[in-house]
Design a protein around this motif. Structure first.
Motif, mmCIF file in Angstrom:
data_model
loop_
_atom_site.group_PDB
_atom_site.id
_atom_site.type_symbol
_atom_site.label_atom_id
_atom_site.label_comp_id
_atom_site.label_asym_id
_atom_site.label_seq_id
_atom_site.Cartn_x
_atom_site.Cartn_y
_atom_site.Cartn_z
ATOM 1 N N MET A 91 0.830 -1.196 0.000
ATOM 2 C CA MET A 91 0.000 0.000 0.000
ATOM 3 C C MET A 91 0.870 1.254 0.000
ATOM 4 S SD MET A 91 -2.937 0.810 2.755
ATOM 5 C CE MET A 91 -1.871 1.304 4.083
ATOM 6 N N VAL A 92 1.906 1.276 0.879
ATOM 7 C CA VAL A 92 2.678 2.501 1.027
ATOM 8 C C VAL A 92 3.700 2.660 -0.103
ATOM 9 C CG1 VAL A 92 4.230 3.748 2.545
ATOM 10 C CG2 VAL A 92 2.352 2.441 3.503
ATOM 11 N N ILE A 93 4.502 1.600 -0.339
ATOM 12 C CA ILE A 93 5.576 1.758 -1.324
ATOM 13 C C ILE A 93 4.999 1.906 -2.731
ATOM 14 C CG2 ILE A 93 7.655 0.714 -2.263
ATOM 15 C CD1 ILE A 93 8.113 -0.581 0.397
ATOM 16 N N GLY A 94 3.896 1.178 -3.013
ATOM 17 C CA GLY A 94 3.288 1.277 -4.341
ATOM 18 C C GLY A 94 2.931 2.708 -4.684
ATOM 19 N N VAL A 95 2.319 3.401 -3.734
ATOM 20 C CA VAL A 95 1.878 4.762 -4.041
ATOM 21 C C VAL A 95 3.079 5.709 -4.121
ATOM 22 C CG1 VAL A 95 1.413 5.759 -1.765
ATOM 23 C CG2 VAL A 95 -0.078 6.272 -3.657
ATOM 24 N N LEU A 96 4.128 5.441 -3.293
ATOM 25 C CA LEU A 96 5.297 6.319 -3.369
ATOM 26 C C LEU A 96 6.010 6.152 -4.708
ATOM 27 C CD1 LEU A 96 6.750 5.997 0.237
ATOM 28 C CD2 LEU A 96 5.349 7.809 -0.727
ATOM 29 N N LEU A 97 6.027 4.902 -5.225
ATOM 30 C CA LEU A 97 6.650 4.684 -6.526
ATOM 31 C C LEU A 97 5.841 5.335 -7.638
ATOM 32 C CD1 LEU A 97 7.700 0.944 -6.217
ATOM 33 C CD2 LEU A 97 9.222 2.893 -6.396
ATOM 34 N N LEU A 101 1.870 4.743 -14.297
ATOM 35 C CA LEU A 101 1.336 5.345 -13.078
ATOM 36 C C LEU A 101 0.164 4.522 -12.552
ATOM 37 C CD1 LEU A 101 0.912 9.058 -12.494
ATOM 38 C CD2 LEU A 101 -1.132 7.737 -12.308
ATOM 39 N N LEU A 102 -0.737 4.144 -13.478
ATOM 40 C CA LEU A 102 -1.895 3.353 -13.061
ATOM 41 C C LEU A 102 -1.455 1.995 -12.526
ATOM 42 C CD1 LEU A 102 -4.330 4.118 -15.979
ATOM 43 C CD2 LEU A 102 -4.257 5.134 -13.734
ATOM 44 N N ALA A 103 -0.412 1.409 -13.156
ATOM 45 C CA ALA A 103 0.038 0.083 -12.727
ATOM 46 C C ALA A 103 0.575 0.135 -11.305
ATOM 47 C CB ALA A 103 1.104 -0.434 -13.682
ATOM 48 N N TYR A 104 1.337 1.196 -10.966
ATOM 49 C CA TYR A 104 1.843 1.300 -9.600
ATOM 50 C C TYR A 104 0.700 1.500 -8.617
ATOM 51 C CZ TYR A 104 6.811 1.254 -10.622
ATOM 52 O OH TYR A 104 8.044 0.862 -10.979
ATOM 53 N N HIS A 105 -0.338 2.244 -9.048
ATOM 54 C CA HIS A 105 -1.474 2.405 -8.149
ATOM 55 C C HIS A 105 -2.198 1.084 -7.921
ATOM 56 C CE1 HIS A 105 -1.603 6.525 -7.005
ATOM 57 N NE2 HIS A 105 -1.288 6.897 -8.221
ATOM 58 N N SER A 106 -2.161 0.178 -8.914
ATOM 59 C CA SER A 106 -2.774 -1.140 -8.696
ATOM 60 C C SER A 106 -2.121 -1.836 -7.527
ATOM 61 C CB SER A 106 -2.597 -2.029 -9.919
ATOM 62 O OG SER A 106 -3.418 -1.615 -10.935
ATOM 63 N N SER A 125 -0.646 -0.495 -5.014
ATOM 64 C CA SER A 125 -1.029 0.182 -3.781
ATOM 65 C C SER A 125 -2.457 -0.179 -3.367
ATOM 66 C CB SER A 125 -0.877 1.684 -4.004
ATOM 67 O OG SER A 125 -1.556 2.398 -3.056
ATOM 68 N N GLN A 126 -3.396 -0.189 -4.340
ATOM 69 C CA GLN A 126 -4.788 -0.487 -3.988
ATOM 70 C C GLN A 126 -4.961 -1.936 -3.566
ATOM 71 O OE1 GLN A 126 -7.094 2.004 -3.803
ATOM 72 N NE2 GLN A 126 -5.370 3.312 -4.312
ATOM 73 N N MET A 127 -4.166 -2.845 -4.160
ATOM 74 C CA MET A 127 -4.258 -4.237 -3.722
ATOM 75 C C MET A 127 -3.797 -4.351 -2.282
ATOM 76 S SD MET A 127 -5.749 -5.583 -5.986
ATOM 77 C CE MET A 127 -5.867 -7.178 -5.240
#
Lengths: 145, 512
Positions: free
Chosen positions: B287-293, B303-308, B310-312
């Motif tokens: 959740m945390v590192i995904g959104v920071l990346l 961008l959308l892929a990294y948010h995936s 984070s949301q997972m």
């Protein structure tokens, strides 16, 4: 793709028939002996591959053959699914039901639908392996030219 | 209609093998057939939510009955959780397929595209339905091998590289899962999930069993792209054609990754403290590192892929908190709330992330680029895309009244009530960063008017693309209804009940 020498061609002519026979034997006796659709199909595909390698072929005819094998493969798989679906509608309504009479254990014609599945799986495996081989050969020929 | 779970696997498979034959001769056959199949499966899923069914509906393939209480057939199990995930998978599959009708015209080999797509849907439905751990592995391979080919569908250098990376890491994951299946078979002498569960209930945690569990976490964690196993996801999801990105991000990582983890660790293994801690930590890291990346990305789909990722993470911590409460024998209402939040966020994420990828595809279709620095001022030229993107962005960043707000709210309330204050604070923090990140997307893509402006390479979006996008943005709003008791009882509660009553899975299925 060029063919190979006369010796290889002659030996291939002699051997390929035996290889096909052996492959078909493995497929049809799948419910009795070790092996079955997959193993037998691989042997049959080996026979075809041996012939193509020994005698060579033009890229155009290889392409045509690839379309045919790919259609054969899909058709064989389709028949397997339809056979399984038939189980859903015949008899006790169970997917993959063995709805044919099962005969005596150890005889060639026994085990209900299993040999039929084996035959079509053999067909699909042979066609699939041949398609992969042809795709690789066609790719190599296209890169070379 | 009678409930035949096998149809979820048979129909897409039939489609996948009919398309290469008939599609060769009949023009337009491939599109029509795959859209009809997925539409039928959506209707079929919804129908059994409306009329109800005897849960769990168990199909024994081949009709082999259990011998002396030991199941020997391959079981297909359709229970609350499976039904919920099947609805998600087939809904996104239908909308993506419909979208692809207009989008995929620019590629050659349409037949292969639709055949592989059908194969992937069959694999995912199979994973969700299978009640047998080896068949989970088999269907997982069907789904991911089709997805390797689909990621490389553009056959440019970048796509091939992404697909290769995906194949290597996916291959490692499959190997680990297969190894774990072998170890489980060695310890329990059975592959049936219910039977394994019944046997493990009376056994202590041996070292071999813990090793198996670790292998399964790593294997399915790789498939679900939890951090630190996420390296393949940004490349693979951004290189695939957009409808496929929507499928991969929207449902593939859930069906073959998170679903399998949840099913195995709730219903099969006994829950232990260490296991739960590992799952919560993995979820928090994602959740945390995904959104920071994601902050620094300028490629829209990356961008959308990294948010995936984070949301997972939200889904996993929602379910993980529930697991921890069940282990500690705490307040069961809070546990149910937390799991409901996780599952609710799972279906929400499928819809809004699917929509965002479809929007990215529409931008790429019209503007020819997806680099945010080159875009700008598209809101006038692309009204449908810009409004649907705005809706989806608000949904993913948790703005009421969109669905993302309610699922995140449930997870955060559950975290606070279970006294995971740090997790709750992190979830809120990550949500704000997500909001910032999507404001950047909206601003640079749609409002940042430049002197030169972007020249569009095409003028109009095809109807099929617009239809899917608009349907999904409406769903983004409508699905908030699922927090209200009536809809929650129909849709979420059966799935939550399956997970809450951890031991019942075995007894119900073996007893049937």
């Amino acid at each position: 793709m060029n063919g190979m020498t006369q010796i290889v061609k002659k030996v291939t002519q002699l051997m390929s028939g035996l290889i096909f026979m052996y492959g078909l034997y493995i497929i049809t006796h799948g419910h009795l002996t070790p092996g079955g659709g997959f193993a037998g199909g691989a042997i049959v595909a080996g026979g075809f591959i041996l012939l193509i390698l020994a005698f060579g072929s033009k890229v155009i005819s290889l392409r045509k053959e690839e379309t045919q094998t790919s259609i054969t493969e899909s058709a064989a798989l389709l028949i397997v699914i339809l056979l399984a679906l038939a189980g859903l509608f015949l008899g006790v309504h169970v997917f993959f039901n063995n709805y044919l009479p099962q005969g005596q254990v150890g005889e060639l014609i026994s085990a209900g639908v299993i040999p039929i599945y084996n035959i079509f799986i053999g067909m699909e495996v042979a066609a699939a392996l041949l398609t992969i081989f042809l795709a690789l050969v066609i790719y190599k020929e296209e890169v070379a030219s | 209609m009678e409930l035949i779970p096998a149809l979820y696997i048979i129909l897409p498979l039939l489609g996948a093998f009919l398309i290469p034959i008939v599609g060769h001769f009949v023009k337009g056959f491939q599109k029509t057939l795959s859209v009809l199949i997925t539409l039928f499966l959506v209707v079929y899923s919804v129908w059994f939510y409306v009329v109800g069914y005897d849960a769990p509906a168990v199909t024994k393939v081949g009709g082999w009955e259990a011998v002396k209480g030991i199941p020997i057939a391959i079981y297909l199990v359709y229970d609350g959780l499976s039904a919920f995930i099947l609805l998600t998978v087939n809904l996104i599959a239908f909308l993506s397929t419909f979208y692809a009708m207009g989008y995929i015209k620019r590629f050659t080999a349409e037949n292969n595209f639709y055949a592989l797509l059908c194969l992937m849907i069959a694999g995912m439905n199979g994973v969700v339905l299978s009640g047998d751990i080896f068949n989970i592995y088999v269907f997982l391979e069907i789904a991911v091998i089709a997805s390797y080919a689909l990621v490389a569908f553009g056959t440019e250098k970048r796509e091939l590289e992404a697909s290769f990376k995906y194949q290597v890491l996916g291959g490692i994951a499959s190997l680990l899962i297969l190894f774990a299946v072998g170890l489980l078979y060695w310890q329990t002498q059975t592959l049936n999930l219910a039977d394994i569960s019944a046997i493990l209930q009376y056994e202590d945690q041996s070292t071999a069993l813990i090793f198996t569990e670790v292998l399964l976490i790593v294997g399915f964690g790789l498939k679900a792209a939890m951090i630190p196993f996420h390296a393949w996801l940004p490349d693979a999801h951004s290189s695939a054609p957009s409808p496929i990105s929507a499928m991969l991000s929207g449902v593939l990582i859930k069906a073959v990754g998170v679903y399998a983890l949840i099913r195995l660790f709730f219903n099969i293994f006994t829950i232990t403290y260490e296991l739960t801690l590992v799952i919560i930590v993995l979820g928090t890291l994602s959740m945390v590192i995904g959104v920071l990346l994601a902050i620094g990305q300028w490629d829209l789909k990356r961008l959308l892929a990294y948010h995936s990722i984070s949301q997972m993470g939200y889904v996993v911590i929602g379910v993980g908190i529930g697991m921890m409460i069940i282990f500690e024998d705490g307040n069961r209402t809070v546990a149910a709330l937390s799991i409901a939040g996780g599952l609710f966020h799972l279906i929400n994420h499928a819809v809004f992330k699917g929509l965002l990828f479809l929007d990215a595809g529409a931008i790429e279709y019209l503007a020819g680029t997806r680099n945010l620095k080159e875009l700008g001022g598209l809101s006038r030229k692309m009204p449908v895309t810009s409004s649907t993107s705005l809706g989806a962005s608000m949904a993913i960043s948790g703005v009421p009244p969109f669905n993302g707000f309610f699922s995140k709210l449930l997870i955060i309330i559950a975290a606070v009530r279970a006294e995971f204050y740090l997790l709750a604070a992190l979830a809120v923090f990550v949500n704000f960063v997500t909001l910032g990140s999507f404001m950047k997307f909206i601003r640079y893509a749609f409002f940042n008017l430049k002197e030169s402006g972007v020249s569009l390479i095409k003028l109009r979006l095809p109807f099929s693309m617009k239809f899917s996008m608009i349907t999904m943005v409406i769903l983004c709003v409508l699905m908030s209804l699922m927090v209200f008791p009536f809809f929650r009882e129909i849709l979420l509660n059966p799935a939550v009940d399956v997970l809450m009553n951890t031991g019942e899975y075995a007894s119900k299925i073996i007893g049937s």
